[in-house]
Design an enzyme around this catalytic site. Sequence first.
Site: not given
Length: 291
Positions: A102, A174, A73-74
């Site tokens: 992220t 990340k 998901l965004p």
Amino acid sequence: MLTEHHHHGEEPRPVGFIGLGNMGGALAENLVGAGFQVVAHDAAGPARCPSGAQWAPSPADVARAADVVVLSLPDGAVCAKVVRELADAREGRVTHVVDTSTVGVVAARELAALGPAYVDAPVSGGVAGARGRSLMVMYAGTDEDCARVEPVLAGLSDRGRRVGDRPGQAQALKLANNFLSATALAATSEAVAFGRAAGLDLAVMLEVLNVSSGRSGATAEKFPDEVLTGRYASGFSNTLMAKDVGLYLEESEALGGTSAVAAVTRAVWEAFAAAEPGADFTRIYPFTTGA
């Protein structure tokens, strides 16, 4: 391992998948290809549901079918909304969430407190890496939680590395990775524009840079694959990259780190995202040259 909680002869439970964008769609296809039954949902509707996967009209429907659910998901706010829906679903059976989004360190810790066991598992390598199963899945969680979802992680990609024992640690790695990627791409765009202004050939520059100390993911992959070819189709947007660099800067400052380079990198990406919202992030090269 998928059948560890089930009675003999019962079919292994399907794996849930929520978020079928560029990356999620490719990852869900990988799970289907690896032999998993997949129950998938996307807020945009069933158009992107991979063939071989079963469509679910809502996250609650996913929660009734699957005990492990993968998210792509965004951002953290969307993840929190979805995890709450999974946790609150009537007759839901979700025990584990694998989050490939992220979202940042703080959000991962908050998501881990919402109910189902949470494995923080962001990915790097782009859509091409997802399709080629060479995507790097970096993941963090307790021994027990990681052991439970490792078969699913192996279904997503052939490359994975546990990087920590609590959610948020994989997010930190990340964000560090994306900050480096964003900085290298912005800096390489300026360096290449400089070389071109001096009359150098782009292909020659890349050939020399890639066997010299200025080499990076930008010179080795982004420029040859997307800029030199004129494709500009990596599948990752400048809007998402600006979000990631902003998150990195925020969280780095919160941890007391130095952030002189990050502040400049964020300003560059925010300017690019404001000028051409949603453009492929490799288009930072033409943006830098004013083309």
